[in-house]
Motif scaffolding. Structure first.
Motif, PDB file in Angstrom:
ATOM      1  N   ALA A  75     -71.917 -41.306 -60.105  1.00 56.60           N
ATOM      2  CA  ALA A  75     -72.392 -41.297 -61.490  1.00 56.60           C
ATOM      3  C   ALA A  75     -73.366 -40.144 -61.728  1.00 56.60           C
ATOM      4  O   ALA A  75     -73.447 -39.607 -62.842  1.00 56.60           O
ATOM      5  CB  ALA A  75     -73.057 -42.632 -61.831  1.00 56.60           C
ATOM      6  N   GLU A  76     -74.065 -39.740 -60.671  1.00 55.07           N
ATOM      7  CA  GLU A  76     -75.074 -38.691 -60.788  1.00 55.07           C
ATOM      8  C   GLU A  76     -74.619 -37.339 -60.246  1.00 55.07           C
ATOM      9  O   GLU A  76     -75.272 -36.319 -60.500  1.00 55.07           O
ATOM     10  CB  GLU A  76     -76.355 -39.123 -60.067  1.00 55.07           C
ATOM     11  CG  GLU A  76     -77.023 -40.343 -60.673  1.00 55.07           C
ATOM     12  CD  GLU A  76     -77.450 -40.105 -62.114  1.00 55.07           C
ATOM     13  OE1 GLU A  76     -77.863 -38.959 -62.435  1.00 55.07           O
ATOM     14  OE2 GLU A  76     -77.360 -41.052 -62.927  1.00 55.07           O
ATOM     15  N   ASN A  77     -73.523 -37.318 -59.489  1.00 54.05           N
ATOM     16  CA  ASN A  77     -73.063 -36.074 -58.868  1.00 54.05           C
ATOM     17  C   ASN A  77     -71.541 -35.966 -59.002  1.00 54.05           C
ATOM     18  O   ASN A  77     -70.806 -36.655 -58.292  1.00 54.05           O
ATOM     19  CB  ASN A  77     -73.453 -36.026 -57.385  1.00 54.05           C
ATOM     20  CG  ASN A  77     -74.946 -36.129 -57.168  1.00 54.05           C
ATOM     21  OD1 ASN A  77     -75.666 -35.145 -57.251  1.00 54.05           O
ATOM     22  ND2 ASN A  77     -75.422 -37.345 -56.895  1.00 54.05           N
ATOM     23  N   HIS A  78     -71.074 -35.126 -59.903  1.00 58.13           N
ATOM     24  CA  HIS A  78     -69.630 -35.014 -60.108  1.00 58.13           C
ATOM     25  C   HIS A  78     -69.283 -33.709 -60.834  1.00 58.13           C
ATOM     26  O   HIS A  78     -70.142 -33.048 -61.399  1.00 58.13           O
ATOM     27  CB  HIS A  78     -69.095 -36.207 -60.917  1.00 58.13           C
ATOM     28  CG  HIS A  78     -69.796 -36.413 -62.231  1.00 58.13           C
ATOM     29  ND1 HIS A  78     -70.664 -37.457 -62.437  1.00 58.13           N
ATOM     30  CD2 HIS A  78     -69.784 -35.715 -63.399  1.00 58.13           C
ATOM     31  CE1 HIS A  78     -71.141 -37.396 -63.677  1.00 58.13           C
ATOM     32  NE2 HIS A  78     -70.615 -36.353 -64.278  1.00 58.13           N
ATOM     33  N   GLY A  79     -67.986 -33.378 -60.772  1.00 57.12           N
ATOM     34  CA  GLY A  79     -67.456 -32.281 -61.562  1.00 57.12           C
ATOM     35  C   GLY A  79     -67.567 -30.896 -60.960  1.00 57.12           C
ATOM     36  O   GLY A  79     -67.380 -29.897 -61.670  1.00 57.12           O
ATOM     37  N   PHE A  80     -67.818 -30.791 -59.661  1.00 59.28           N
ATOM     38  CA  PHE A  80     -67.991 -29.478 -59.033  1.00 59.28           C
ATOM     39  C   PHE A  80     -66.789 -29.046 -58.186  1.00 59.28           C
ATOM     40  O   PHE A  80     -66.313 -27.918 -58.290  1.00 59.28           O
ATOM     41  CB  PHE A  80     -69.236 -29.475 -58.146  1.00 59.28           C
ATOM     42  CG  PHE A  80     -70.524 -29.642 -58.891  1.00 59.28           C
ATOM     43  CD1 PHE A  80     -71.073 -28.590 -59.602  1.00 59.28           C
ATOM     44  CD2 PHE A  80     -71.189 -30.854 -58.881  1.00 59.28           C
ATOM     45  CE1 PHE A  80     -72.271 -28.738 -60.286  1.00 59.28           C
ATOM     46  CE2 PHE A  80     -72.384 -31.018 -59.564  1.00 59.28           C
ATOM     47  CZ  PHE A  80     -72.927 -29.960 -60.273  1.00 59.28           C
ATOM     48  N   ALA A  81     -66.321 -29.931 -57.305  1.00 66.08           N
ATOM     49  CA  ALA A  81     -65.367 -29.524 -56.267  1.00 66.08           C
ATOM     50  C   ALA A  81     -64.004 -29.139 -56.837  1.00 66.08           C
ATOM     51  O   ALA A  81     -63.375 -28.183 -56.360  1.00 66.08           O
ATOM     52  CB  ALA A  81     -65.213 -30.633 -55.232  1.00 66.08           C
ATOM     53  N   ALA A 122     -74.941 -31.815 -52.763  1.00 67.64           N
ATOM     54  CA  ALA A 122     -75.012 -33.239 -52.430  1.00 67.64           C
ATOM     55  C   ALA A 122     -73.619 -33.841 -52.384  1.00 67.64           C
ATOM     56  O   ALA A 122     -73.303 -34.648 -51.498  1.00 67.64           O
ATOM     57  CB  ALA A 122     -75.884 -33.980 -53.447  1.00 67.64           C
ATOM     58  N   TYR A 123     -72.762 -33.447 -53.338  1.00 74.56           N
ATOM     59  CA  TYR A 123     -71.390 -33.974 -53.341  1.00 74.56           C
ATOM     60  C   TYR A 123     -70.633 -33.505 -52.105  1.00 74.56           C
ATOM     61  O   TYR A 123     -69.940 -34.296 -51.449  1.00 74.56           O
ATOM     62  CB  TYR A 123     -70.646 -33.551 -54.613  1.00 74.56           C
ATOM     63  CG  TYR A 123     -69.275 -34.176 -54.681  1.00 74.56           C
ATOM     64  CD1 TYR A 123     -69.098 -35.423 -55.257  1.00 74.56           C
ATOM     65  CD2 TYR A 123     -68.176 -33.539 -54.108  1.00 74.56           C
ATOM     66  CE1 TYR A 123     -67.845 -36.017 -55.272  1.00 74.56           C
ATOM     67  CE2 TYR A 123     -66.932 -34.125 -54.120  1.00 74.56           C
ATOM     68  CZ  TYR A 123     -66.772 -35.368 -54.703  1.00 74.56           C
ATOM     69  OH  TYR A 123     -65.537 -35.971 -54.700  1.00 74.56           O
ATOM     70  N   LEU A 124     -70.758 -32.240 -51.770  1.00 76.18           N
ATOM     71  CA  LEU A 124     -70.055 -31.717 -50.598  1.00 76.18           C
ATOM     72  C   LEU A 124     -70.544 -32.398 -49.320  1.00 76.18           C
ATOM     73  O   LEU A 124     -69.744 -32.699 -48.422  1.00 76.18           O
ATOM     74  CB  LEU A 124     -70.251 -30.207 -50.501  1.00 76.18           C
ATOM     75  CG  LEU A 124     -69.652 -29.367 -51.628  1.00 76.18           C
ATOM     76  CD1 LEU A 124     -69.967 -27.894 -51.425  1.00 76.18           C
ATOM     77  CD2 LEU A 124     -68.149 -29.585 -51.747  1.00 76.18           C
ATOM     78  N   ASP A 125     -71.829 -32.665 -49.232  1.00 78.55           N
ATOM     79  CA  ASP A 125     -72.377 -33.345 -48.057  1.00 78.55           C
ATOM     80  C   ASP A 125     -71.847 -34.771 -47.951  1.00 78.55           C
ATOM     81  O   ASP A 125     -71.520 -35.249 -46.848  1.00 78.55           O
ATOM     82  CB  ASP A 125     -73.905 -33.370 -48.123  1.00 78.55           C
ATOM     83  CG  ASP A 125     -74.531 -31.995 -47.917  1.00 78.55           C
ATOM     84  OD1 ASP A 125     -73.828 -31.092 -47.414  1.00 78.55           O
ATOM     85  OD2 ASP A 125     -75.719 -31.832 -48.269  1.00 78.55           O
ATOM     86  N   LYS A 126     -71.747 -35.458 -49.083  1.00 76.28           N
ATOM     87  CA  LYS A 126     -71.204 -36.827 -49.086  1.00 76.28           C
ATOM     88  C   LYS A 126     -69.738 -36.815 -48.673  1.00 76.28           C
ATOM     89  O   LYS A 126     -69.293 -37.659 -47.881  1.00 76.28           O
ATOM     90  CB  LYS A 126     -71.370 -37.444 -50.464  1.00 76.28           C
ATOM     91  CG  LYS A 126     -70.735 -38.831 -50.623  1.00 76.28           C
ATOM     92  CD  LYS A 126     -71.456 -39.876 -49.801  1.00 76.28           C
ATOM     93  CE  LYS A 126     -72.769 -40.256 -50.433  1.00 76.28           C
ATOM     94  NZ  LYS A 126     -73.385 -41.426 -49.755  1.00 76.28           N
ATOM     95  N   TRP A 127     -68.982 -35.873 -49.188  1.00 75.32           N
ATOM     96  CA  TRP A 127     -67.566 -35.734 -48.827  1.00 75.32           C
ATOM     97  C   TRP A 127     -67.437 -35.461 -47.330  1.00 75.32           C
ATOM     98  O   TRP A 127     -66.607 -36.073 -46.653  1.00 75.32           O
ATOM     99  CB  TRP A 127     -66.968 -34.608 -49.659  1.00 75.32           C
ATOM    100  CG  TRP A 127     -65.573 -34.167 -49.309  1.00 75.32           C
ATOM    101  CD1 TRP A 127     -64.645 -34.846 -48.566  1.00 75.32           C
ATOM    102  CD2 TRP A 127     -64.957 -32.940 -49.684  1.00 75.32           C
ATOM    103  NE1 TRP A 127     -63.491 -34.103 -48.465  1.00 75.32           N
ATOM    104  CE2 TRP A 127     -63.654 -32.939 -49.142  1.00 75.32           C
ATOM    105  CE3 TRP A 127     -65.387 -31.844 -50.440  1.00 75.32           C
ATOM    106  CZ2 TRP A 127     -62.776 -31.866 -49.331  1.00 75.32           C
ATOM    107  CZ3 TRP A 127     -64.514 -30.788 -50.633  1.00 75.32           C
ATOM    108  CH2 TRP A 127     -63.215 -30.806 -50.083  1.00 75.32           C
ATOM    109  N   ARG A 128     -68.268 -34.582 -46.808  1.00 77.39           N
ATOM    110  CA  ARG A 128     -68.218 -34.253 -45.383  1.00 77.39           C
ATOM    111  C   ARG A 128     -68.498 -35.496 -44.525  1.00 77.39           C
ATOM    112  O   ARG A 128     -67.861 -35.703 -43.488  1.00 77.39           O
ATOM    113  CB  ARG A 128     -69.230 -33.146 -45.072  1.00 77.39           C
ATOM    114  CG  ARG A 128     -69.125 -32.607 -43.647  1.00 77.39           C
ATOM    115  CD  ARG A 128     -70.081 -31.461 -43.426  1.00 77.39           C
ATOM    116  NE  ARG A 128     -69.638 -30.224 -44.055  1.00 77.39           N
ATOM    117  CZ  ARG A 128     -70.151 -29.700 -45.158  1.00 77.39           C
ATOM    118  NH1 ARG A 128     -71.153 -30.317 -45.779  1.00 77.39           N
ATOM    119  NH2 ARG A 128     -69.691 -28.569 -45.654  1.00 77.39           N
TER     120      ARG A 128
END
Length: 300
Positions: A194-200, A18-24
């Motif tokens: 707040a719900e999606n972090h700390g991966f990339a 989800a984070y990668l999709d938002k970044w994209r």
């Protein structure tokens, strides 16, 4: 690890995809988003590329998404609610964060509430080391903290006034172009991060480690040499495009390197495409007027 706040802050939560999709999606909105997201990956490269700490200041009117983009950037590494700091603090406390972390971005939001002036702020962050402190039995303590980072600040005005173009100016990239055209897109960032972090961020470090630790074939460049060659290529091309080759060109080249690698490694964008886009974005950043659209002052 002795500080519970940062132990909690640097943990992953939610969905990496989800984070990668938002970044994209965000990277297609504006060059500012791509460039500043790239800056979020740049700190671990500083010691490898022999660059000192510098500041990227994103400024402009309120409600244009500066703070929202800050949250998206620091969410690369962990929880924005714990990692974004205000500038409503003393000069000494500005650098206390570096007792616990280095080589990751440090975020200071809302320059207009700062209790220290711009020169104090820049000096405190960009010296890369804390003040000397005396020990109880005389002499100096040996635990003086040191750090390398790309510090990120935001505000409604430039960090450096137009009347001050001395050495402090050379330690700061000032970006005035806005990140979002729709305030709703910006507001949606806060609950998302707040719900999606700390991966990339950690994923980037793993890929960087693979590059640096890979044994090169005979006659080939090592991973470190490849990294340095990529950055130097960006700097040479930026100097040719903008006609300048100073500190700001170096900063933009490092961010372009981080942008290229992160988009290629984590988003699956073809390397050549990522390089071309990063070069274009860094050129725009280097040519950005330091004090707004009508300012005659660009990077030197």
């Amino acid at each position: 690890r002795t500080n519970s706040k940062y132990t909690l802050a640097f943990q992953s939560r939610g969905s990496e995809q989800a984070y990668l999709d938002k970044w994209r999606a965000l990277r297609e909105i504006s060059w500012v988003n791509r460039f500043l997201m790239g800056a979020g990956f740049a700190p671990p490269l500083l010691r490898l590329l022999k660059c000192r700490t510098f500041i990227v200041h994103h400024w402009g009117p309120s409600s244009k998404g500066k703070s929202a983009l800050q949250n998206m950037i620091i969410a690369l590494w962990g929880n924005p609610e714990l990692l974004v700091s205000t500038l409503n603090r003393t000069e000494i406390s500005i650098t206390e964060i570096f007792r616990h972390m280095t080589d990751v971005p440090v975020i200071y939001d809302e320059k207009q509430v700062s209790t220290v002036d711009h020169s104090q702020l820049i000096y405190a962050i960009c010296t890369g080391q804390g003040r000397e402190r005396g020990s109880k039995d005389g002499g100096l303590r040996q635990d003086r903290q040191q750090w390398l980072t790309v510090a990120r600040t935001t505000g409604e005005g430039p960090l450096i006034p137009e009347s001050d173009l001395g050495g402090q100016f050379n330690r700061v990239l000032q970006i005035n172009s806005q990140a979002f055209t729709d305030s709703h897109d910006a507001e949606a960032i806060y609950p998302f991060t707040a719900e999606n972090h700390g991966f990339a961020g950690p994923a980037f470090l793993r890929k960087l480690g693979e590059l640096l630790n890979a044994k090169p074939a005979e006659g080939q460049l090592s991973g470190l040499e490849q990294l340095q060659a990529l950055c130097q290529s960006f700097r040479t091309q930026l100097a040719a495009r903008a006609g300048i080759d100073g500190n700001h060109a170096q900063y933009c080249a490092i961010i372009a390197t981080a942008q290229t690698l992160s988009e290629s490694w984590l988003l699956g964008i073809p390397l050549v495409e990522a390089m071309e886009r990063a070069l274009d974005d860094a050129t725009l950043a280097l040519q950005e007027p330091a004090f707004g659209i009508d300012s005659p002052v660009t990077r030197d």
